[in-house]
Structures are given as C-alpha cells and as structure tokens.
Design a protein around this motif. Structure first.
Motif, short mmCIF file in Angstrom:
data_model
loop_
_atom_site.label_atom_id
_atom_site.label_comp_id
_atom_site.label_asym_id
_atom_site.label_seq_id
_atom_site.Cartn_x
_atom_site.Cartn_y
_atom_site.Cartn_z
N ALA A 50 0.83 -1.22 0.00
CA ALA A 50 0.00 0.00 0.00
C ALA A 50 0.86 1.26 0.00
N ILE A 51 1.92 1.26 0.79
CA ILE A 51 2.83 2.42 0.83
C ILE A 51 3.42 2.67 -0.55
N CYS A 52 3.87 1.61 -1.20
CA CYS A 52 4.47 1.75 -2.53
C CYS A 52 3.44 2.24 -3.56
N MET A 53 2.25 1.64 -3.54
CA MET A 53 1.21 2.03 -4.51
C MET A 53 0.80 3.48 -4.32
N TYR A 54 0.68 3.91 -3.07
CA TYR A 54 0.27 5.29 -2.79
C TYR A 54 1.37 6.27 -3.18
N SER A 55 2.62 5.88 -2.96
CA SER A 55 3.74 6.81 -3.17
C SER A 55 4.05 7.05 -4.64
N VAL A 56 3.69 6.10 -5.50
CA VAL A 56 4.04 6.22 -6.93
C VAL A 56 3.57 7.54 -7.51
N GLN A 57 2.37 7.98 -7.14
CA GLN A 57 1.81 9.20 -7.73
C GLN A 57 2.60 10.46 -7.35
N PHE A 58 3.42 10.38 -6.30
CA PHE A 58 4.19 11.53 -5.86
C PHE A 58 5.65 11.46 -6.29
N ILE A 59 5.99 10.45 -7.08
CA ILE A 59 7.36 10.27 -7.55
C ILE A 59 7.42 10.59 -9.04
N ALA A 60 8.17 11.63 -9.37
CA ALA A 60 8.21 12.09 -10.77
C ALA A 60 9.27 11.36 -11.58
N ASN A 61 10.36 10.97 -10.93
CA ASN A 61 11.44 10.30 -11.65
C ASN A 61 10.95 8.96 -12.20
N LYS A 62 11.09 8.76 -13.51
CA LYS A 62 10.53 7.58 -14.18
C LYS A 62 11.19 6.29 -13.70
N GLU A 63 12.50 6.32 -13.51
CA GLU A 63 13.19 5.11 -13.06
C GLU A 63 12.78 4.74 -11.64
N HIS A 64 12.63 5.75 -10.79
CA HIS A 64 12.14 5.52 -9.43
C HIS A 64 10.74 4.93 -9.46
N GLN A 65 9.91 5.46 -10.34
CA GLN A 65 8.54 4.96 -10.47
C GLN A 65 8.52 3.48 -10.88
N LYS A 66 9.33 3.14 -11.89
CA LYS A 66 9.36 1.76 -12.37
C LYS A 66 9.81 0.81 -11.27
N PHE A 67 10.80 1.23 -10.49
CA PHE A 67 11.30 0.39 -9.40
C PHE A 67 10.22 0.15 -8.35
N ILE A 68 9.52 1.21 -7.97
CA ILE A 68 8.48 1.08 -6.95
C ILE A 68 7.32 0.24 -7.48
N LYS A 69 6.95 0.43 -8.75
CA LYS A 69 5.86 -0.38 -9.33
C LYS A 69 6.25 -1.86 -9.37
N ALA A 70 7.47 -2.15 -9.78
CA ALA A 70 7.93 -3.54 -9.79
C ALA A 70 7.94 -4.12 -8.38
N SER A 71 8.29 -3.29 -7.42
CA SER A 71 8.32 -3.72 -6.02
C SER A 71 6.92 -4.00 -5.50
N VAL A 72 5.93 -3.25 -5.99
CA VAL A 72 4.53 -3.51 -5.62
C VAL A 72 4.13 -4.92 -6.05
N TYR A 73 4.45 -5.28 -7.31
CA TYR A 73 4.07 -6.59 -7.83
C TYR A 73 4.73 -7.71 -7.03
N ILE A 74 6.01 -7.54 -6.73
CA ILE A 74 6.73 -8.57 -5.98
C ILE A 74 6.18 -8.68 -4.56
N THR A 75 5.93 -7.54 -3.94
CA THR A 75 5.41 -7.54 -2.57
C THR A 75 4.03 -8.19 -2.52
N MET A 76 3.18 -7.87 -3.49
CA MET A 76 1.85 -8.48 -3.52
C MET A 76 1.92 -9.98 -3.75
N LEU A 77 2.82 -10.42 -4.63
CA LEU A 77 2.97 -11.85 -4.88
C LEU A 77 3.42 -12.58 -3.62
N LEU A 78 4.43 -12.03 -2.95
CA LEU A 78 4.93 -12.66 -1.73
C LEU A 78 3.87 -12.65 -0.62
N GLY A 79 3.12 -11.55 -0.54
CA GLY A 79 2.06 -11.47 0.45
C GLY A 79 0.94 -12.46 0.18
#
Length: 211
Positions: A73-102
């Motif tokens: 949830a923290i990662c999904m919510y934070s994405v909208q406030f992160i302008a850097n594209k590479e940072h965004q991609k990393f956080i989005k990928a981390s959301v998918y991995i975190t959800m899968l593990l959860g």
C-alpha cells in the motif's frame, strides 16, 4: 441535491470498479462452492471460527500478512508523488513482488496451491529466485542509492527462513517453526521499513528537483 448528483457522476467509475471487483470475487467463491462442493461458510468465515481455534491462532502469520499489505500500500500510494521515471518503475515492480509474496503467504501458494497442481515446492522457489534475480539485475544500481543494507538484510532473513524450511526439518519446534517463521517475519518487517524509507526518500528527491 445538485452536489449529490455531481458527486454520483464523479464516482460513477469508482462504483463500477467496486461492483465489478465484488462480483468477480463473489462469483469465484460460488464457482468453488458448486464445483468443489465446498460449504460457503468455509469460504467466507474467519479461519479461527472455521477451525474453532482461539483468537491468537496464526498470530505471527496474520500480522505478517498485514505488514506485506502495508508495504504494498505504501508503494502504490507513493508512486503518484514520484516524478522520476526510473524511481517509479522500481516502486511499481516492487509492488508486484510484494503483492505476490504477500499472497503466497496468505494462500500458501508454494506450500499447497502449486503442489496440488503438480508443481513441486522447489520449482516454485526456483521461479521466485529467478524473478528476484531479474529484479535485482534490473534495479541494483538504483537500490545502491537507497538504504540498501535494509534490503540486503530483508533478503537475508528470507533466505535463512527458506534454508530452514528446506534443509532443517523436524529437529525441534524452536527451529522448524519459531526460527523459520520468526526469521521470515523479521524479513517482512525489514522489507516494510526499507520501502517506507525508500518511498519517502524518492519523494524528497522529487521535491528537491522541483525547487
């Protein structure tokens, strides 16, 4: 009255999404109920109620699932406030991995689901390992700009838990259960702290770039 009508118009797609998700989930439960002849209360009630267990049954596991959800949830919510594209991609990928593990933790993918489909637990672990290696290869340079020690510790705790699960069985409940589940839980907490700090850092980076 006009305020109410305007709000209903604005929320039309939100209500549609709510109903679609709800109907899909309820339809899935009904499908399992009729196809597998599973009583509805087994699919809808709390596990402690179904098993007639005390309220603290599965305490560590339940809290761990909540922490997985918090990290996602923290990662999904934070994405909208992160302008850097590479940072965004990393956080989005981390959301998918975190959800899968959860979800794996909540529904025992590697322990029950995949083995019931004929996929050995070790094959599932191998797939997870490959997924994590691809993730690390893609983002290791970015991870090194964060509090990466926390990330390494999280992976380390998960690794210890998997090692105990696969190599040290039936020695003692303190090893096979407390140590295995305890190290995994510490890993989840560390994972949550890492991503909470990383999202905050990425947002601060964005604020600095915009000033």
């Amino acid at each position: 009255m006009s305020v109410l009508i305007n709000q209903l118009k604005t929320l039309l797609y939100s209500f549609l999404l709510i109903f679609v998700v709800g109907l899909i989930l309820l339809g899935t439960l009904l499908g399992i109920h009729f196809h597998k002849d599973v009583p509805l209360e087994i699919l809808t009630n709390d596990l402690a109620v179904i098993g007639e267990l005390p309220i603290y049954a599965g305490f560590l596991s339940q809290v761990g699932i909540l922490l997985w959800s918090a990290a996602a949830a923290i990662c999904m919510y934070s994405v909208q406030f992160i302008a850097n594209k590479e940072h965004q991609k990393f956080i989005k990928a981390s959301v998918y991995i975190t959800m899968l593990l959860g979800l794996d933790d909540a529904f025992m993918f590697h322990e029950t689901l995949f083995p019931s489909l004929g996929i050995h637990q070790k094959v599932v672990f191998l797939c997870y390992g490959i997924m994590m290696l691809v993730y690390l290869y893609r983002y290791y340079k970015l991870i090194l700009t964060t509090d990466f020690i926390l990330f390494i510790f999280a992976l380390g705790w998960f690794g210890i838990s998997m090692l105990i699960d696969n190599c040290i069985r039936d020695v003692s409940p303190y090893i096979t259960k407390l140590a295995e589940d305890g190290t995994k839980f510490i890993g989840i907490v560390t994972w949550l702290v890492f991503f909470a700090r990383t999202c905050k850092k990425f947002q601060e980076y964005n604020d600095l770039k915009s000033t």
